[in-house]
Design a protein around this motif. Sequence first.
Motif, PDB file in Angstrom:
ATOM      1  N   UNK A 168       0.830  -1.210   0.000  1.00  0.00           N
ATOM      2  CA  UNK A 168       0.000   0.000   0.000  1.00  0.00           C
ATOM      3  C   UNK A 168       0.865   1.261   0.000  1.00  0.00           C
ATOM      4  N   UNK A 169       1.995   1.205   0.704  1.00  0.00           N
ATOM      5  CA  UNK A 169       2.877   2.378   0.808  1.00  0.00           C
ATOM      6  C   UNK A 169       3.737   2.575  -0.439  1.00  0.00           C
ATOM      7  N   UNK A 170       4.386   1.499  -0.885  1.00  0.00           N
ATOM      8  CA  UNK A 170       5.395   1.610  -1.933  1.00  0.00           C
ATOM      9  C   UNK A 170       4.860   1.294  -3.322  1.00  0.00           C
ATOM     10  N   UNK A 171       3.736   0.582  -3.388  1.00  0.00           N
ATOM     11  CA  UNK A 171       3.137   0.220  -4.664  1.00  0.00           C
ATOM     12  C   UNK A 171       3.360  -1.238  -5.015  1.00  0.00           C
ATOM     13  N   UNK A 172       2.523  -1.730  -5.942  1.00  0.00           N
ATOM     14  CA  UNK A 172       2.630  -3.123  -6.387  1.00  0.00           C
ATOM     15  C   UNK A 172       4.002  -3.387  -6.995  1.00  0.00           C
ATOM     16  N   UNK A 173       4.589  -4.510  -6.603  1.00  0.00           N
ATOM     17  CA  UNK A 173       5.862  -4.992  -7.096  1.00  0.00           C
ATOM     18  C   UNK A 173       7.011  -4.026  -6.814  1.00  0.00           C
ATOM     19  N   UNK A 174       6.828  -3.215  -5.802  1.00  0.00           N
ATOM     20  CA  UNK A 174       7.917  -2.413  -5.244  1.00  0.00           C
ATOM     21  C   UNK A 174       8.297  -2.957  -3.870  1.00  0.00           C
ATOM     22  N   UNK A 175       7.828  -4.163  -3.594  1.00  0.00           N
ATOM     23  CA  UNK A 175       8.105  -4.851  -2.328  1.00  0.00           C
ATOM     24  C   UNK A 175       8.574  -6.265  -2.661  1.00  0.00           C
ATOM     25  N   UNK A 176       9.606  -6.735  -1.950  1.00  0.00           N
ATOM     26  CA  UNK A 176      10.156  -8.068  -2.169  1.00  0.00           C
ATOM     27  C   UNK A 176      10.072  -8.904  -0.900  1.00  0.00           C
ATOM     28  N   UNK A 177       9.902 -10.207  -1.107  1.00  0.00           N
ATOM     29  CA  UNK A 177      10.057 -11.146   0.009  1.00  0.00           C
ATOM     30  C   UNK A 177      10.762 -12.389  -0.508  1.00  0.00           C
ATOM     31  N   UNK A 178      11.938 -12.659   0.050  1.00  0.00           N
ATOM     32  CA  UNK A 178      12.714 -13.835  -0.350  1.00  0.00           C
ATOM     33  C   UNK A 178      12.223 -15.058   0.402  1.00  0.00           C
ATOM     34  N   UNK A 179      12.131 -16.172  -0.316  1.00  0.00           N
ATOM     35  CA  UNK A 179      11.786 -17.451   0.279  1.00  0.00           C
ATOM     36  C   UNK A 179      12.928 -18.423  -0.001  1.00  0.00           C
ATOM     37  N   UNK A 180      13.382 -19.110   1.027  1.00  0.00           N
ATOM     38  CA  UNK A 180      14.510 -20.026   0.878  1.00  0.00           C
ATOM     39  C   UNK A 180      13.987 -21.319   0.262  1.00  0.00           C
ATOM     40  N   UNK A 181      14.214 -21.446  -1.035  1.00  0.00           N
ATOM     41  CA  UNK A 181      13.634 -22.532  -1.810  1.00  0.00           C
ATOM     42  C   UNK A 181      14.336 -23.848  -1.511  1.00  0.00           C
ATOM     43  N   UNK A 182      13.569 -24.823  -1.031  1.00  0.00           N
ATOM     44  CA  UNK A 182      14.126 -26.149  -0.787  1.00  0.00           C
ATOM     45  C   UNK A 182      13.986 -26.627   0.637  1.00  0.00           C
ATOM     46  N   UNK A 183      13.602 -25.748   1.543  1.00  0.00           N
ATOM     47  CA  UNK A 183      13.457 -26.152   2.943  1.00  0.00           C
ATOM     48  C   UNK A 183      12.092 -26.788   3.188  1.00  0.00           C
ATOM     49  N   UNK A 184      11.065 -26.234   2.557  1.00  0.00           N
ATOM     50  CA  UNK A 184       9.718 -26.763   2.750  1.00  0.00           C
ATOM     51  C   UNK A 184       9.249 -27.484   1.483  1.00  0.00           C
ATOM     52  N   UNK A 185       8.176 -28.257   1.553  1.00  0.00           N
ATOM     53  CA  UNK A 185       7.681 -28.951   0.366  1.00  0.00           C
ATOM     54  C   UNK A 185       7.380 -27.982  -0.773  1.00  0.00           C
ATOM     55  N   UNK A 186       7.550 -28.464  -1.993  1.00  0.00           N
ATOM     56  CA  UNK A 186       7.424 -27.595  -3.166  1.00  0.00           C
ATOM     57  C   UNK A 186       6.061 -26.929  -3.249  1.00  0.00           C
ATOM     58  N   UNK A 187       4.995 -27.678  -3.010  1.00  0.00           N
ATOM     59  CA  UNK A 187       3.661 -27.094  -3.168  1.00  0.00           C
ATOM     60  C   UNK A 187       3.371 -26.063  -2.085  1.00  0.00           C
TER      61      UNK A 187
END
Length: 411
Positions: A294-313
């Motif tokens: 809401x503050x910065x706008x759509x796709x002006x915010x990032x969130x990294x997810x550590x791929x491989x720790x949890x199940x793929x789905x």
Amino acid sequence: MGSLLDYSKEELIKEAQLKNRILVEGLSFPVDIFKDLDVGGEIQETVHVLFTADKHAHKDVEFPACFLTPKGKFRVGIRWNQDSPLSIRYIDGQYHVFDRNTPVFENLHFVTRSPYYKLSASDGTSFRTIATDNGHGALFVSYSNECSLKDKGLDCLFCNINTTKSIYGDAQGISWKTPKQVGEAVGAGYRGYGFDHVTISGGFVPERREVEYYLDVAEAIQNATGLEDFNGTACVGAPKDLTVLEKYKEAGYRTFATNMEVWSEKMFDLICPGKAQECGGRSNWLAALKYEVELFGKYRVRSTLVSGIEPKESLMTGIEYLVENGVIAQPSQWYVNVGSALQGHRTPDPDWHWEVFERTVALYRKHGVTWDQLRDANAGSDAVPFDLYRILEGIDVKRSYSNYPELHKAV
């Protein structure tokens, strides 16, 4: 050196897949293999300002930061793993990547060192330890090269920030960065060396005083560059008082990053105990991301997810939710680092990660995410899904970044 557009998508995808495999499995080589390479002179060195991506420590020997693939010129980081079937070999004065006994990348071109790295702040601190060159015109500042969660026994289980400090902090002269140091480094990088994006990040600091520090850093950068909007990304944990986020926007940061790391609610509490207990729990992380959009706008915010720790789905459920709600979800291959609590575990195979990247990029394209949005919200933009996005969209970024051309000069 050619252009990404000179090759077929099939050729480039093959390179990106091999890059993915290298980042998952690492590269084996003798520790002294680069002794004839001018690392830290002509060739850019790895500076361990936040994490080390190697499975073995090498504090007395500097490695190149990365090399470029022959066709797409994709940046491939050096990750040392003596057990990998992929190796670097030095033959007749040239470096090559082999898959067992088959050459796969020949005559490696290591990324050259920016003359920016020769400069120092007014107090003598080398710029290379303050704001590192992350490629694509981006600087990365890790203001704190340690995390206070360690003292509470609440470190993220995949993280090795404190081990990295103990191994490389003194060896490479890395320490806390003051706002003045950051301002001087970013100012120099923007004005003379082609940089036009900066990410500010670091470990948790005692008493959660990030906001005051980030505001001081923004002011120092603005003073040094003369830019009110300096194309900066602030990367912080979710605050319990979400209205605090408005201060970052007012300070001049263009984009924001709040890295959840793990999507599954139960696994989030287990893998990221500090983030769960110190930041209001998973629900508050989601609320923070919504507020940030809401503050910065759509796709002006990032969130990294550590791929491989949890199940793929589970991971893909999180990525789809975030992208649909205006957040650039960035899956990052879990590479099991030296010194982390999960050292000795194994990440999934390269095909597992590649499928995640293909599905993630399909979501980016479905929702109209642009290259500028991907680049501006990320610390560098040389992750494999971004390479794949550029291949499919036909984007050659060699000269596509320059938000402030009036500040740049040819170097």
